[in-house]
Structure formats: structure tokens, C-alpha cells
Write a protein that holds these residues in place. Structure first.
Motif, mmCIF file in Angstrom:
data_model
loop_
_atom_site.group_PDB
_atom_site.id
_atom_site.type_symbol
_atom_site.label_atom_id
_atom_site.label_comp_id
_atom_site.label_asym_id
_atom_site.label_seq_id
_atom_site.Cartn_x
_atom_site.Cartn_y
_atom_site.Cartn_z
ATOM 1 N N UNK A 1 0.696 -1.519 0.125
ATOM 2 C CA UNK A 1 -0.128 -0.402 -0.378
ATOM 3 C C UNK A 1 0.710 0.795 0.341
ATOM 4 N N UNK A 2 0.577 2.212 0.103
ATOM 5 C CA UNK A 2 0.880 3.479 -0.147
ATOM 6 C C UNK A 2 2.306 3.861 1.408
ATOM 7 N N UNK A 3 2.702 2.870 2.318
ATOM 8 C CA UNK A 3 3.049 3.009 3.173
ATOM 9 C C UNK A 3 4.384 2.278 3.095
ATOM 10 N N UNK A 4 4.231 1.042 1.834
ATOM 11 C CA UNK A 4 5.741 -0.061 1.494
ATOM 12 C C UNK A 4 6.041 1.049 1.120
ATOM 13 N N UNK A 5 7.760 0.055 0.603
ATOM 14 C CA UNK A 5 8.776 0.437 0.049
ATOM 15 C C UNK A 5 8.355 1.300 -1.929
ATOM 16 N N UNK A 6 9.130 2.397 -2.120
ATOM 17 C CA UNK A 6 8.685 3.608 -2.854
ATOM 18 C C UNK A 6 9.941 2.981 -3.442
ATOM 19 N N UNK A 7 9.138 2.701 -4.376
ATOM 20 C CA UNK A 7 10.332 2.486 -5.623
ATOM 21 C C UNK A 7 11.028 3.405 -6.452
#
Length: 976
Positions: free
Chosen positions: A779-785
Motif C-alpha cells: 500500500x502507500x506505506x510500503x516501499x516506494x520504488x
């Protein structure tokens, strides 16, 4: 109006006797040569009976229709035939005249000459050389009528009845009712796994039973009493010839019972009047063919056109008796108030054949849909490729939904539409079928999910568009939105870098990629031929290509590329113009795509070229399989000057017509007159098109059915007609869910690695990709590539793409596997097919076993060679068991090795055999089979292991590919 006269026309490839009316212009021999797979025998429009000669008694590809023009012998005359398919079936209840006493050890196969062979719509005749018998055949819907004249007959004249012919017989029965009547049934298994057909035979004079043969054993001689004989049956009857040396017999068919066949005979063919039945058959053809009236002085073009229209009316076939009873998909007897049909080659026919029927045969179109819904009620799913109330599960997609939606959106709606929508949704959401669970999960099919993954993704997306439009019409906005979104899933296999639709494996695009390569990732096609199959969203495809100019340039390349394909040999890919393949259905709409560019004249030029070069008045006059009318429907539609590019959107693309004048006689009583003004050989381009005086750039179904005059102003100059208004009209509605976010693509050199692998991600429609490495949902709290990164251990990567409005893509998963034995190295002495690489050399020692469905790509394949590979363990290892997995799919030419040997060595030079495992899987096994060739050995140490597998060799004589070299398929080598 065109005037018809009675003429006799002679052709070098057979005699065609003309009759008044358009049936006069039908040449049933077109398509019987080459790879057309049609038959020349007697049938009536959409009839249950197709009474035709059989020149082939096998399941060969070019024997699919039972007859091939290259042949010179006839096995007899059977009552059911398929038209233009690529798989064999039918050939039921074979009849052959005899001019001698029956000898069960003799093969009664007679020579004939095309010079003494005649075929017109509804009638066939031939002179057999050896027994000197003149054969005439005609038919009603449910009965076949034979007339045999023995020109050199004696007292030994008789008739052979063969219930063993062609297909595997599960059971059969024959009994003699009285001195003029026989009856029975034949239950067989071929493409249709359980086909049950009853028959009732009536002779014009008394007969006696000569012999009954069951599996080569004579069980009856001279039997006259009523008695039933069951089994694999061959029978002969005797009779005294009349003064005319002629005997006639009639055969009625039924899927229900002998009583049903008797009722069909009494209703349709109760009298002994061959000429009357023949004339009635021709009249029925004239009635149907008169729906389209052409005006031309080109006799070849006239015959090509009317034969194409004839082939459009040979199938589907009525399957119910005259009292409405039929055997359904549940094998039970049902009753219909209209007609129930069989033989639906929907992967082919949804494209042009069914749209043609919505114009010229709306009543039958409603019956087809009622048939689909009856099959849904009986079997739980709509048909995919139905044959004799059997689902063959052949080809891909769930294209019944296209036929239903297209008809409904055109106002052909005399069926239960809400129930139909329910059935359509069921076909699109049935998990554990055709990879639909994976398609619904991550929005496309990975090669690890399903074979032919790219084609299935594209065709499911199109079918879902049709469901969306049907739901929208019915006011079901929820399903309209769900399936509208799913109709965009094609974008998930579109690679924005190469601008091709490409196979994806484990989340990434497979490398290397060759768009000309024919592989198991496409259905009878390659990347070129499927990249343009997005008929529901041409504007979306143009956008993904990079705009109008890029789209046009890509189309130009499609038609100008080198025509040589690579990869697997695919007999269906014929009629090539560049990489466009007119001989197979996926390409059929593509010439019309230029109408969505500033150069529509290229559509006119290409359509004219295809009509002239790929449709000929000769036995090999079709460039590919007829495919139950689709090949011919393309010509019929294109000859009229319009073609429906996307069934489900009730509009037709325009092109220059093939004839100076055509009149469509519509069921609603209206007529549409199509006129080619300034018509001529060089005037193939459009200057203007007017419908009832108003200029148009497309033709809607509503406009078409209102009739009137459709005038094409033709010219020899290119580029006079530009559809500048197209982007603001028509197919614009096909752009559904513009906020759709495609699934991210994950790029990596190896998903199975020794030390580490570098991962890169991208998304064609979003810059934000969130991911996890523990398999949890991102989700938006996960790692951002942001940048490429390394993976060094076993990981499950999950990712989604999002836009600034929080619109999300489907979830994507990739699995990364570190070798259990990273120190092992393999050297393969044999050469595997690029098609079947298991991901490379190390794919057979990576610890991951291939799936029984080998088309997913988990196996290494070696054709016409033995397998040999050596593993270097890197150091001495203690070994007590050796093994290797092999696969067999006899139908696909993949057979177990004869034996497998295992040898060990310490220096890599001198090897010692420690195990030999001999195959025990029979080559006749027709199911996929994985076998572990395993053997325990006396515990020993070695650094090297050599594995050898002996290839099966040439395929056996009974195999369809007899004489061709077999494949060895290996996946994992295991050492304990």
C-alpha cells in the motif's frame, strides 16, 4: 435485377451443372484442395446431414473435412462432415455400393476421376471406376438420399454399411426391421468425446442381409429376421437390380432415437422421388443465397462470392428432430420450440460470420443465442467450441459473449437478456478454467499461469468489453464498470518499449523477444499478429503506440515486414502480407485499421489485394482453413464494402465494394442497394460515400437495416477520402476507464540466481510503484520504488502502481529463487529448442520442477536428437540416488526417452555408468505424463554426473505426424 439462365459450365477440376438462380453460381469444390478442408457433397442450408464422399479414412489435418481434391479414391459416402475445421471428426454412417460378394478381408476403396464428378449446391454425383457405379446424392435437412446405378452389374450387387469408419467407436447397433428397413445407432469418440447418432435406412426395394462383421469376426451370414447386433459393425446387404439397374436408399438421422429418425424421414423425405428432393434442395439454396444479389460480368468473381456465401450457410447445423427434441449438453433429451443448433467454432466466427448473420439472418441468430443459453442451463457454461452437444474446449476466449452482446446491441433481442448476462458473467468468472483465476488476480496471464498467455489476455479483455456493453445496455452499472475495467487488461502485456504485446514471465517481459516468433505464448500466431488485436479500444492502442503517426508507421511495418516467421512451424499461418496472415483469424480485421489513420486508402488497397489474391475459383481457392464460414464471411462482408471491426460496437468500417451493384434483401422487408459509381478495375479507392444522399464515414447497424442506397464514388486516385471526423465519433465510446492503471513490469536478468539478481520496475501509466519483499500486500506505506536494487535471497516481491488520484493497478507478484546448489554448473552437449528452454541451461538444475502443462515453458525440449548433459558439482560429492524428470504428450510429438543412463566421473574425462532406467510408459498414452527416471545406487563419490537420454526416434505409423522426429522434454536433474 440480374437475370439467370440455365447453362452448363465445364471446369478442369470437375463438372458443375448449373441451375436457375444463385445456386447456379456455387462451386462446392472451392476449398477442397490446399488447406481449405471443405467438402463437396450434398447438404441444404444449415442442415443436419452433409452427405459427401470420404477420400480419407484418418484424422489427418488435410482430411478434416473427409475429402481432399488431391485424392483419387473414395471409401464411401457418409452423412456428417465438418466444413473447414483444423481437427477431424464426423464421417458417420458410411455407405458404399458393392458389385461383388462382400469379403470382410477386402478394402472397398474405389478409384474415381474428377472429370466424372459433379457438384452444385444441394447435389453431388460421381462415377466410381472399379464397380462401374454412377452415384448421385442429395439431401433434406435431416435425411440423405442416395441413388446408385450399376452400369455393369450382376447378381452380386449390394450395399456396404460401415459403422466403424474413421472415429473410435464406443458402441454401435444395427438391426433389420423388415426387408426394406434397417436402423441403429453409432456412439463414437473423436474431437467430440461422446457423439451419439441414431439412423433409419429405407431401401427402394427388398434386401437381404448378407454379412454382419464385428471386429473382423463374421457373426451373421444370410440373416433375414429382425435382430439387433451391437458392437464395432460392418454390414452388407444384397438386392436384385431393377430393370434400370438402380437402387435408391434414404438415411434419416437423429441425436435422440431411432423413432426420432423415423419421424424425420416421414416428415421430410417420405416419397421415392430423387429429382424432387434434389430440386427442393436447390430451391432452398436459392432462397438463402438470394438474400444477397450481385450484378457482375465477372463469372469467376461471381462463383467465388456465391460459394463464399454458400460456405457461410453450411454450418451451424440443426440438431433437433422435426418434433423439436434434441440431445443436450447434459446428454438428456430436451425439446425446443424453434431450432437448436450445433457446430459453433466461436473463436473463428465471432469476428465476421456472426456479424454477417446479424444482417442477413437475424431469426437464426436468435436461435443460436437460445442454443447458447440452453447449453448454459444444461452444462453450467456458455459454449466455447461446441460439437454435437459436446464441449471440445478448443481454442481460447469465451466468445459466446461477443455474439450475444453484438446481437442485443443491434436490437436482436428476443431472448432472456438478463439471464444471458448472468451466463456471460459466469463464463468470465469461472476460476480454475483457462487461467481466469490469474487473469482476475493480476490483470493478465503470465506464462507460468497458462499457455498462450498473451492471446488469452487480449481476447479475454475484448470479451469483457462485450460484457460491459451488455451490462450497460441493461442498466447494470456495477458490472458495466467491473468488466469495463477488465477490458483494459490488454495494456498489461503491452510493452511500451518495443510497442508489442509480449509474454510475461514471473512479472517481467520475457527476453529475448522476436515479434516474428511463433510460440506457445500466442494462439496460432506471433507478436506481430496479436499486437493489433484490441478491436474494442483502437484509440487506446494508438495512444500506447505513441500517437497517430507511430500507430500508422507500425501498421505499415506489419504489412511490409519480412514474411518469414520464426519459432514453431504453424500450418495455420498462411496468406502472408508482411506479417499479416489472412489464412488465420487473428489478422482478419487488421486491413481496416488504416481507417483510423489519415490514410484510409491503404485499407481500400489492401482489402482489394486480399480479395483478388486469396480467394480463387479453384479447389485450392482458399488461403487457409474455411473455419466454419469465417474465411468466407470475411470475403462476403468485404465484397459488400463494409466490415465490422469490433462486434459489440454496432458499426461497420467502409471500403470500396467488389461489385458494381449489390442488393441486400433484409428480413424486415427493406433492401439496401450498394452501388459502385465509376466502378472499374483501377478505381479501387473511395472519393466519397453517401447513404441516401448524405456523406458518411461509417455505417451503423440501424442505418443499414433501414435500407436505401449506399453509393461509393470510386476513383483511381489515392487519398481523396479522409475521415477527419472519426476521432470525435463512433468507436470513441470504446475508450473505457481512462483512469486505468496498468500493472507494473518487473525486469531482472534471472529470477533463479546463484548470488544475486538486479531488479528494475516500471509502469506505462504511472510513476509511483509501491512494493514489498515478504509477499504481503503493498500500500502507500510500503516501499516506494526509486532505483534498481539487488535481491540476494529467496523473496516474493509484490507491487502495485498508483496515480495521484489513488487509482491502483492490479497486484503483481514475482518469485525469486536462489539456487539450492549455487556451486553446481551444467554443460549441455545437445541443443534445445529456443521455444523450450526452461529459462536457460541452468533451468534443469535450479531445483524447480516443470508443470505438467509444458506449454507454460518449464521444460527443455530436444527434437531429433538424444539428450546429454554433464553436471560439475564443484567438488567431490557422496551420491546414493540419481534421477531426472521427463514428460510425455504423444499428441504434441513429445515422447519419453527409450532409456536414461547416469554416469559418474572424478576428472570429467573418464565416466562410468552407474544406472540405467528403461522407459515403461506406452507411446499410446494420450494424457500428459511426467515420469521420474530414478535409481538408487551403491553409495559412491564423484565430482561429475553425466545424464544421457535416448530419443524415441521417428513417430509411429499410427501417429498423425508419422515419420517425423519426436521430442525429448526434460526438466529437473536430481542427485541425492
Amino acid at each position: 435485377m440480374k437475370k439467370y439462365i440455365v447453362i452448363i459450365v465445364l471446369f478442369s477440376f470437375g463438372r458443375i451443372i448449373a441451375q436457375p438462380g444463385p445456386a447456379n453460381s456455387v462451386n462446392p469444390f472451392i476449398g477442397t484442395g490446399g488447406h481449405g478442408h471443405t467438402f463437396p457433397g450434398a447438404t441444404v442450408p444449415f442442415g443436419m446431414v452433409q452427405l459427401s464422399p470420404d477420400t480419407r479414412n484418418d484424422a489427418s489435418w488435410d482430411g478434416s473435412g473427409g475429402y481432399h481434391y488431391d485424392d483419387t479414391t473414395i471409401y464411401g459416402f457418409s452423412h456428417t462432415h465438418l466444413s473447414g475445421t483444423g481437427i477431424s471428426d464426423y464421417g458417420d454412417i458410411l455407405i458404399q455400393p458393392l458389385n461383388e460378394k462382400f469379403d470382410p478381408l477386402k478394402k472397398y476403396v474405389y478409384h474415381f476421376s474428377h472429370a466424372k464428378e459433379t457438384a452444385i449446391a444441394g447435389y453431388y454425383s460421381v462415377t466410381l471406376n472399379e464397380p462401374k457405379v454412377n452415384v448421385e446424392l442429395t439431401a433434406t435437412e435431416r435425411t440423405g438420399y442416395h441413388s446408385y446405378t450399376f452400369t455393369q452389374a450382376n447378381d452380386s450387387a449390394g450395399i456396404l454399411i460401415d459403422l466403424k469408419h474413421r472415429d473410435k467407436v464406443i458402441d454401435a447397433q444395427l438391426y433389420m426391421i423388415d426387408s426394406r428397413h434397417l436402423a441403429g445407432f453409432r456412439r463414437s469418440s473423436a474431437w467430440a468425446k461422446d457423439q451419439l447418432l441414431y439412423f433409419y435406412i429405407e431401401f427402394s426395394q427388398d434386401i437381404t442381409m448378407e454379412k454382419i462383421i464385428f471386429d473382423s469376426l463374421v457373426i451373421v451370414e444370410g440373416q433375414k429376421k429382425q435382430q439387433a447386433w451391437s458392437g464395432n459393425i460392418l454390414a452388407s446387404v444384397r438386392f436384385k437390380l431393377s430393370k434400370e439397374k438402380n437402387i435408391q436408399l434414404k438415411v434419416a438421422l437423429s441425436s435422440v432415437s431411432v423413432d426420432g429418425a423415423v419421424g424425420n424421414m416421414k416428415k421430410e423425405n417420405s416419397k421415392w422421388d430423387f429429382s424432387l428432393v434434389k430440386q427442393n434442395a436447390i430451391s432452398k439454396w436459392n432462397h438463402e443465397l438470394n438474400k444477397i444479389e450481385i450484378v457482375t460480368d465477372d463469372k469467376d468473381a461471381e462463383q467465388v462470392f456465391y460459394t463464399a456465401l454458400y460456405h457461410c450457410m453450411v454450418v451451424p447445423n440443426i440438431y433437433n428432430d422435426v418434433d423439436g427434441r434434441y440431445r443436450g449438453r447434459d446428454r438428456k433429451i430436451h425439446k425446443t420450440a424453434t431450432n437448436y443448433y450445433t457446430v459453433f467454432s466461436l473463436w473463428d466466427t465471432f469476428r465476421a460470420w456472426h456479424p454477417l448473420m446479424t444482417i442477413i439472418d437475424q431469426q437464426r441468430t436468435q436461435d443460436y443465442i437460445r442454443t447458447f443459453l440452453a447449453q448454459y442451463e444444461q452444462a453450467g457454461l456458455l459454449p466455447v467450441w461446441e460439437l454435437s452437444s459436446n464441449e471440445t474446449e478448443c481454442m481460447i476466449g469465451y466468445h459466446s459473449v461477443s455474439v450475444i452482446a453484438d446481437a442485443y446491441l443491434k436490437g436482436i433481442n428476443k431472448f432472456d437478456a438478463p439471464y444471458a448476462l448472468k451466463a456471460m458473467i459466469k463464463s468470465a468468472t469461472s476460476k480454475n478454467r483457462y487461467g481466469l483465476d490469474a487473469f482476475m488476480d493480476h490483470g493478465y496471464l503470465d506464462v507460468l499461469d497458462e499457455s498462450e498467455s498473451v492471446s488469452k489476455t487480449l481476447e479475454y479483455s475484448y470479451d469483457d468489453f462485450c460484457i460491459s456493453k451488455m451490462a450497460e445496455k441493461l442498466g447494470d452499472q456495477n458490472n458495466a464498470q467491473i468488466f469495463g475495467k477488465r477490458s483494459n487488461n490488454w495494456k498489461n502485456v503491452f510493452d511500451p518499449n518495443t510497442k508489442f504485446v509480449r509474454p510475461r514471465r514471473n512479472g517481467g517481459f520475457i527476453e529475448p523477444f522476436d515479434p516474428r516468433e511463433v510460440s506457445n505464448n500466442y494462439t496460432e500466431a506471433n507478436g506481430w499478429q496479436y499486437t493489433f488485436f484490441v478491436p474494442q479500444d483502437i484509440y487506446g492502442l494508438k495512444k500506447m503506440m505513441g500517437g497517430e503517426d507511430a500507430f500508422k508507421a507500425k501498421l505499415d511495418l506489419l504489412f511490409s515486414e519480412n514474411s518469414q516467421t520464426t519459432g514453431r512451424e504453424q500450418a495455420d499461418i498462411t496468406g502472408l502480407i508482411g506479417q499479416y496472415a489472412h489464412g488465420n483469424e487473428p489478422s482478419h480485421h487488421m486491413a481496416y485499421l488504416y481507417n483510423f489513420t489519415s490514410e484510409p486508402w491503404k485499407t481500400e488497397e489492401l482489402v482489394n489485394k486480399i480479395r483478388k489474391e486469396f480467394y480463387k475459383n479453384s479447389p485450392d481457392g482458399l488461403i487457409g482453413n474455411e473455419d466454419c464460414g469465417q474465411m468466407s464471411a470475411w470475403l462476403v462482408m468485404s465484397a459488400l464494402g463494409f466490415y465490422q471491426l469490433s462486434p459489440g460496437i454496432p458499426e461497420y468500417e467502409l471500403t470500396s465494394p467488389m461489385f458494381k451493384e449489390v442488393i441486400l434483401h433484409l428480413e424486415n422487408g427493406n433492401s439496401l442497394r450498394i452501388l459502385g459509381e465509376r466502378f472499374g478495375d483501377k478505381n479501387i479507392f473511395i472519393a466519397d460515400v453517401k447513404l441516401n444522399g448524405n456523406s458518411i464515414n461509417a455505417l451503423s447497424q440501424e442505418e443499414l437495416m433501414q435500407g436505401g442506397d449506399l453509393k461509393f464514388d470510386l476513383t483511381s486516385e489515392k487519398g481523396n477520402w479522409v475521415h477527419s471526423s472519426k476521432d470525435s465519433t463512433r468507436l470513441k465510446e470504446s475508450v473505457i476507464n481512462s483512469t486505468y492503471i496498468s500493472s507494473p513490469a518487473i525486469y531482472f536478468p534471472n529470477d533463479n540466481f546463484r548470488d544475486s539478481t538486479i531488479v528494475t520496475m516500471s509502469c506505462a501509466s504511472s510513476q509511483k510503484i509501491f512494493f514489498t519483499l515478504d509477499g504481503s500486500l503493498p500500500d502507500t506505506k510500503s516501499l516506494l520504488y526509486k532505483n534498481p536494487f539487488a535481491i540476494k535471497e529467496n523473496k516474493t516481491l509484490t507491487a502495485i502502481a498508483m496515480d495521484n488520484s489513488d487509482n491502483k493497478s492490479n497486484l503483481i507478484r514475482s518469485y525469486f529463487h536462489k539456487f539450492a546448489h549455487p556451486e553446481w554448473k551444467i554443460s549441455i552437449a545437445s541443443k534445445y529448442s529456443r521455444q523450450y528452454s526452461a529459462g536457460g541451461d541452468e533451468g534443469i538444475i535450479d531445483g524447480l520442477k516443470g508443470d505438467e502443462e509444458w506449454r507454460k515453458g518449464g521444460w527443455q525440449g530436444y527434437q531429433d536428437q538424444d539428450f546429454e548433459a554433464t553436471i560439475d558439482f564443484g567438488s567431490l560429492k557422496t551420491i546414493h540416488e540419481v534421477a531426472a524428470d521427463f514428460l510425455q504428450d504423444t499428441r504434441a510429438w513429445i515422447l519419453m526417452p527409450k532409456y536414461v543412463t547416469f554416469e559418474i566421473s572424478n576428472d570429467g574425462i573418464t565416466f562410468k555408468e552407474v544406472a540405467k532406467v528403461v522407459n515403461d510408459v506406452p507411446d499410446t498414452l494420450m494424457e500428459n505424463k511426467v515420469k521420474l527416471f530414478k535409481q538408487s545406487i551403491t553409495e559412491t563419490t564423484a565430482r561429475y554426473l553425466k545424464v544421457k537420454a535416448k530419443n524415441y526416434g521417428a513417430l509411429p505409423s499410427w501417429h498423425l505426424g508419422a515419420g517425423y522426429p519426436a521430442y525429448i522434454f526434460i526438466d529437473e536433474i536430481i542427485v541425492e
